[in-house]
Design a protein around this motif. Structure first.
Motif, PDB file in Angstrom:
ATOM      1  N   GLU A 434      -5.024  -0.730   4.159  1.00 26.18           N
ATOM      2  CA  GLU A 434      -4.311  -0.495   5.436  1.00 26.18           C
ATOM      3  C   GLU A 434      -2.991   0.734   5.062  1.00 26.18           C
ATOM      4  N   GLU A 435      -3.085   1.547   3.995  1.00 23.12           N
ATOM      5  CA  GLU A 435      -2.614   3.049   4.042  1.00 23.12           C
ATOM      6  C   GLU A 435      -2.581   3.891   4.593  1.00 23.12           C
ATOM      7  N   LEU A 436      -4.052   3.811   4.922  1.00 19.85           N
ATOM      8  CA  LEU A 436      -4.733   4.805   5.475  1.00 19.85           C
ATOM      9  C   LEU A 436      -3.956   5.279   7.105  1.00 19.85           C
ATOM     10  N   ASP A 437      -3.663   6.594   7.545  1.00 14.18           N
ATOM     11  CA  ASP A 437      -3.351   6.773   8.812  1.00 14.18           C
ATOM     12  C   ASP A 437      -3.880   7.137  10.418  1.00 14.18           C
ATOM     13  N   ILE A 438      -4.655   5.995   9.978  1.00 17.30           N
ATOM     14  CA  ILE A 438      -5.922   5.949  11.347  1.00 17.30           C
ATOM     15  C   ILE A 438      -5.575   6.410  12.105  1.00 17.30           C
ATOM     16  N   GLY A 439      -4.544   5.515  12.877  1.00 19.67           N
ATOM     17  CA  GLY A 439      -3.933   5.401  14.290  1.00 19.67           C
ATOM     18  C   GLY A 439      -4.088   4.466  14.619  1.00 19.67           C
ATOM     19  N   GLU A 440      -3.551   3.734  15.804  1.00 19.00           N
ATOM     20  CA  GLU A 440      -3.811   2.488  16.173  1.00 19.00           C
ATOM     21  C   GLU A 440      -4.798   1.656  17.012  1.00 19.00           C
ATOM     22  N   ASP A 441      -5.963   2.885  17.419  1.00 16.41           N
ATOM     23  CA  ASP A 441      -6.797   2.500  18.144  1.00 16.41           C
ATOM     24  C   ASP A 441      -8.051   2.840  17.981  1.00 16.41           C
ATOM     25  N   THR A 442      -7.748   2.797  16.190  1.00 15.22           N
ATOM     26  CA  THR A 442      -9.254   2.804  15.539  1.00 15.22           C
ATOM     27  C   THR A 442      -9.183   1.565  14.251  1.00 15.22           C
ATOM     28  N   TRP A 443     -10.141   1.728  13.669  1.00 16.80           N
ATOM     29  CA  TRP A 443      -9.831   0.316  13.151  1.00 16.80           C
ATOM     30  C   TRP A 443     -11.701   0.354  12.142  1.00 16.80           C
ATOM     31  N   ILE A 444     -11.416  -0.071  10.918  1.00 12.67           N
ATOM     32  CA  ILE A 444     -12.587   0.326   9.945  1.00 12.67           C
ATOM     33  C   ILE A 444     -13.418  -0.580  10.036  1.00 12.67           C
ATOM     34  N   SER A 445     -14.576  -1.108  10.574  1.00 10.92           N
ATOM     35  CA  SER A 445     -15.744  -2.003  10.782  1.00 10.92           C
ATOM     36  C   SER A 445     -16.527  -2.488   9.874  1.00 10.92           C
ATOM     37  N   LEU A 446     -17.084  -1.557   8.750  1.00  7.92           N
ATOM     38  CA  LEU A 446     -17.548  -1.668   7.555  1.00  7.92           C
ATOM     39  C   LEU A 446     -17.016  -0.380   6.584  1.00  7.92           C
ATOM     40  N   VAL A 447     -17.609  -1.241   5.394  1.00  3.71           N
ATOM     41  CA  VAL A 447     -17.007  -0.356   4.429  1.00  3.71           C
ATOM     42  C   VAL A 447     -19.160  -0.418   3.264  1.00  3.71           C
ATOM     43  N   VAL A 448     -19.835   0.682   3.552  1.00  2.00           N
ATOM     44  CA  VAL A 448     -20.256   0.380   2.691  1.00  2.00           C
ATOM     45  C   VAL A 448     -20.666   1.086   1.294  1.00  2.00           C
ATOM     46  N   ARG A 449     -20.755   0.310   0.127  1.00  4.05           N
ATOM     47  CA  ARG A 449     -20.394   0.945  -0.990  1.00  4.05           C
ATOM     48  C   ARG A 449     -21.960   0.701  -2.318  1.00  4.05           C
ATOM     49  N   GLU A 450     -22.681   1.366  -2.738  1.00  2.38           N
ATOM     50  CA  GLU A 450     -23.521   1.768  -3.547  1.00  2.38           C
ATOM     51  C   GLU A 450     -25.151   0.608  -2.902  1.00  2.38           C
ATOM     52  N   GLY A 451     -24.988   1.020  -1.435  1.00  2.00           N
ATOM     53  CA  GLY A 451     -26.117   0.436  -0.875  1.00  2.00           C
ATOM     54  C   GLY A 451     -25.330  -1.655  -0.089  1.00  2.00           C
ATOM     55  N   ARG A 452     -24.247  -1.392  -0.861  1.00  2.00           N
ATOM     56  CA  ARG A 452     -23.776  -3.288  -0.603  1.00  2.00           C
ATOM     57  C   ARG A 452     -22.792  -2.868   0.384  1.00  2.00           C
ATOM     58  N   LEU A 453     -22.446  -3.905   1.875  1.00  7.66           N
ATOM     59  CA  LEU A 453     -21.413  -3.896   2.233  1.00  7.66           C
ATOM     60  C   LEU A 453     -20.372  -5.054   1.415  1.00  7.66           C
ATOM     61  N   LEU A 454     -19.485  -4.502   1.957  1.00  4.80           N
ATOM     62  CA  LEU A 454     -18.208  -4.801   1.823  1.00  4.80           C
ATOM     63  C   LEU A 454     -17.423  -5.496   2.039  1.00  4.80           C
ATOM     64  N   PRO A 455     -16.986  -6.543   1.683  1.00  7.18           N
ATOM     65  CA  PRO A 455     -15.358  -6.816   3.174  1.00  7.18           C
ATOM     66  C   PRO A 455     -14.243  -6.418   3.511  1.00  7.18           C
ATOM     67  N   VAL A 456     -14.164  -6.268   4.482  1.00  9.45           N
ATOM     68  CA  VAL A 456     -13.088  -4.846   4.870  1.00  9.45           C
ATOM     69  C   VAL A 456     -12.077  -6.034   4.533  1.00  9.45           C
ATOM     70  N   SER A 457     -10.660  -5.871   4.789  1.00  9.61           N
ATOM     71  CA  SER A 457      -9.788  -6.424   5.144  1.00  9.61           C
ATOM     72  C   SER A 457      -8.762  -5.146   4.383  1.00  9.61           C
ATOM     73  N   GLY A 458      -6.813  -4.851   4.730  1.00  4.63           N
ATOM     74  CA  GLY A 458      -6.392  -4.201   4.615  1.00  4.63           C
ATOM     75  C   GLY A 458      -5.694  -3.839   3.052  1.00  4.63           C
ATOM     76  N   SER A 459      -6.598  -4.805   1.879  1.00  6.98           N
ATOM     77  CA  SER A 459      -6.722  -4.292   0.606  1.00  6.98           C
ATOM     78  C   SER A 459      -7.687  -3.889   0.096  1.00  6.98           C
ATOM     79  N   THR A 460      -8.487  -4.048   0.741  1.00  7.34           N
ATOM     80  CA  THR A 460      -9.833  -2.554   0.510  1.00  7.34           C
ATOM     81  C   THR A 460      -9.343  -1.673  -0.006  1.00  7.34           C
ATOM     82  N   ARG A 461      -9.269  -1.215  -1.619  1.00  6.73           N
ATOM     83  CA  ARG A 461      -9.426   0.149  -1.223  1.00  6.73           C
ATOM     84  C   ARG A 461     -10.915   1.028  -1.513  1.00  6.73           C
ATOM     85  N   LEU A 462     -10.598   2.330  -1.313  1.00  2.17           N
ATOM     86  CA  LEU A 462     -11.740   3.001  -1.283  1.00  2.17           C
ATOM     87  C   LEU A 462     -12.106   3.789  -2.661  1.00  2.17           C
ATOM     88  N   ARG A 463     -13.313   3.947  -2.284  1.00  6.45           N
ATOM     89  CA  ARG A 463     -13.753   4.993  -3.613  1.00  6.45           C
ATOM     90  C   ARG A 463     -15.125   6.314  -3.007  1.00  6.45           C
TER      91      ARG A 463
END
Length: 488
Positions: A434-463
């Motif tokens: 939620e703190e990333l400045d990616i613009g209004e027309d962009t959203w993150i659909s998937l996050v894969v960490r060590e081969g596993r899909l993470l549930p994506v929400s505004g509070s998901t912290r990237l590594r």
């Protein structure tokens, strides 16, 4: 019919040898000895037991290994990619170019002082042993992948210093007569010529191949990978004919193709990864066939090689890396690990064969010393790589094999879909979505960490090393900056 049976027997022997080579990767996991060591040593022992195997000429061996190295460098460049290479360009060039010269010079001094070699053979020996081989490191690590800057600098160094070492050797062998000053000047001129032509033609060839991959459709899926392979060899051939470094050219072209979006890109990458594994097996096995072990004791190669290997591992490499890495923003453990993992592989043995072909004084002795140093580096140092990585607390992640895939094939390129990997130290590293400045027309659909899909929400912290799939209607350049580290 007798000829057919003989040919069938030859095919059977080669196939069984290939299956054994593939199986040796499993043995490598158990013993922590890199698989290339098995290829090299077993081939050398086999040729002593069965002298009939020593039928390949030196020229043929060099040609075969050259093709294998071109494949390996192109695949290595694609695996690295421009997005990962660009922030570390200065560091990679410093280690890959200056490090190669410094290592060759210090090894020449050691060979002259400790082994009693004349200066020219000593310099040739130092040049042959300067390039590194990260494939040996990754063979030992197995499914563990180094992350952070170390994971970029290690393959980047080898990709850079292999062409540098080969070009430097070519210049030294071509400057066999004349004064020391004249020889140095001629060598420098040839080296600069090879590097400049290789870099220019590699960039131009990579750009042309990018256009072909993205714009020109082919009637069958299998042709896409073959076109890329043919393009890589065309780039190598053109650079070589133009008196440039074909190895540098294919490495640069591979880097430029690493991040592009093109039809069947994943299939192309898998094809070149498999071909690179085959090239590694072929290069080490063929080079092993050129080494007569029975001559080592008589010529004192074992003793000379072990002395030089210890000096290289414990004095020369650490000293060179200490100077080149001291200002870089890395942990002490990562710097120590980089200094330890300057492992030698197929390129030093290939360069040793060039010395033999040039009929340099004591060429056979130099070649045998190179072989001993490579075996020591691969077997002894290579076996210790996981332990040193653990001691140095080098960041790495485990990559589990995923033999099954679920995907969707599309006829046209999916517009607005981009993929990024979170680089260490980038704005996205450690930040919630939620703190990333990616613009209004962009959203993150998937996050894969060590081969596993993470549930994506505004509070998901990237590594670091998270794979992020974005859907965007804007220019991707702004988003790309969020996931790229600009540390130097």
């Amino acid at each position: 019919m007798e000829g057919t049976s003989s040919f069938g027997l030859a095919i059977l022997v080669v196939a069984l040898a290939g299956m054994a080579a593939v199986a040796s990767n499993r043995l490598s996991e158990w013993t922590r000895v890199p698989a290339p060591a098995f290829f090299l040593v077993v081939a050398a022992v086999a040729v002593d037991i069965f002298p009939g195997l020593r039928t390949l000429s030196t020229t043929t061996v060099q040609d075969v290994v050259t093709v294998a190295l071109a494949v390996l460098l192109f695949q290595g460049g694609m695996d690295l990619g421009w997005r990962r290479f660009r922030p570390e360009t200065r560091a990679i060039l410093s280690i890959g170019v200056l490090g190669t010269f410094a290592t060759a010079g210090l090894l020449a001094v050691a060979a002259h002082t400790l082994l009693g070699l004349d200066w020219r053979p000593a310099l040739l020996l130092g040049t042959a042993l300067a390039p590194t081989d990260p494939a040996v490191v990754f063979s030992v690590l197995g499914r563990r992948r180094i992350t952070g800057r170390t994971g970029v600098l290690l393959p980047g160094e080898s990709g850079a210093n292999d062409p540098v070492g080969i070009a430097l050797m070519a210049g030294l062998l071509a400057s066999s007569t004349g004064s020391a000053l004249g020889t140095a000047g001629h060598t420098a001129l040839l080296f600069v010529q090879e590097m400049v032509i290789g870099a220019v033609l590699g960039s131009a060839g990579g750009w042309a191949l990018r256009r072909l991959m993205r714009k020109v459709a082919l009637p069958a899926e299998g042709l896409y990978s073959l076109r890329t392979l043919a393009g890589a060899f065309a780039i190598y051939g053109l650079a070589t004919v133009a008196h440039g470094s074909g190895f540098l050219a294919v490495f640069v072209a591979g880097i430029l193709l690493g991040d592009i979006r093109a039809p069947y890109k994943r299939e192309i990458e898998r094809f070149h990864t498999a071909l690179g594994s085959l090239g590694e097996v072929v290069a080490f096995a063929v080079l092993g066939l050129t080494v007569p072990l029975w001559t080592f004791t008589a010529e004192g190669a074992w003793t000379d090689g072990l002395i030089l290997a210890v000096v290289l591992a414990l004095i020369v490499r650490p000293a060179v890396m200490a100077v080149l890495l001291w200002r870089m923003r890395m942990s002490t453990g990562e710097k120590v690990f980089l200094a330890f993992t300057g492992l030698k592989g197929a390129v030093p043995v290939l360069l040793g064969s060039y010395i033999v072909s040039a009929q340099v004084a004591d060429a056979d002795r130099l070649y045998d010393i190179v072989f001993v140093v490579v075996v020591f580096s691969v077997v002894v140092q290579g076996s210790l790589v996981p332990t040193v990585a653990r001691w140095c607390r080098v960041p790495m992640r485990s990559v589990e094999l995923e033999p099954w895939a679920l995907g969707v094939r599309l006829r046209d390129r999916p517009e607005g879909v981009v993929r990024h990997v979170v680089a260490e130290g980038s704005p996205a590293d450690g930040a919630p979505i939620e703190e990333l400045d990616i613009g209004e027309d962009t959203w993150i659909s998937l996050v894969v960490r060590e081969g596993r899909l993470l549930p994506v929400s505004g509070s998901t912290r990237l590594r670091t090393d998270d794979e992020v799939l974005l859907l965007t209607g804007d220019d991707d350049e702004t988003c790309a900056r969020l996931f790229t580290s600009h540390a130097t």
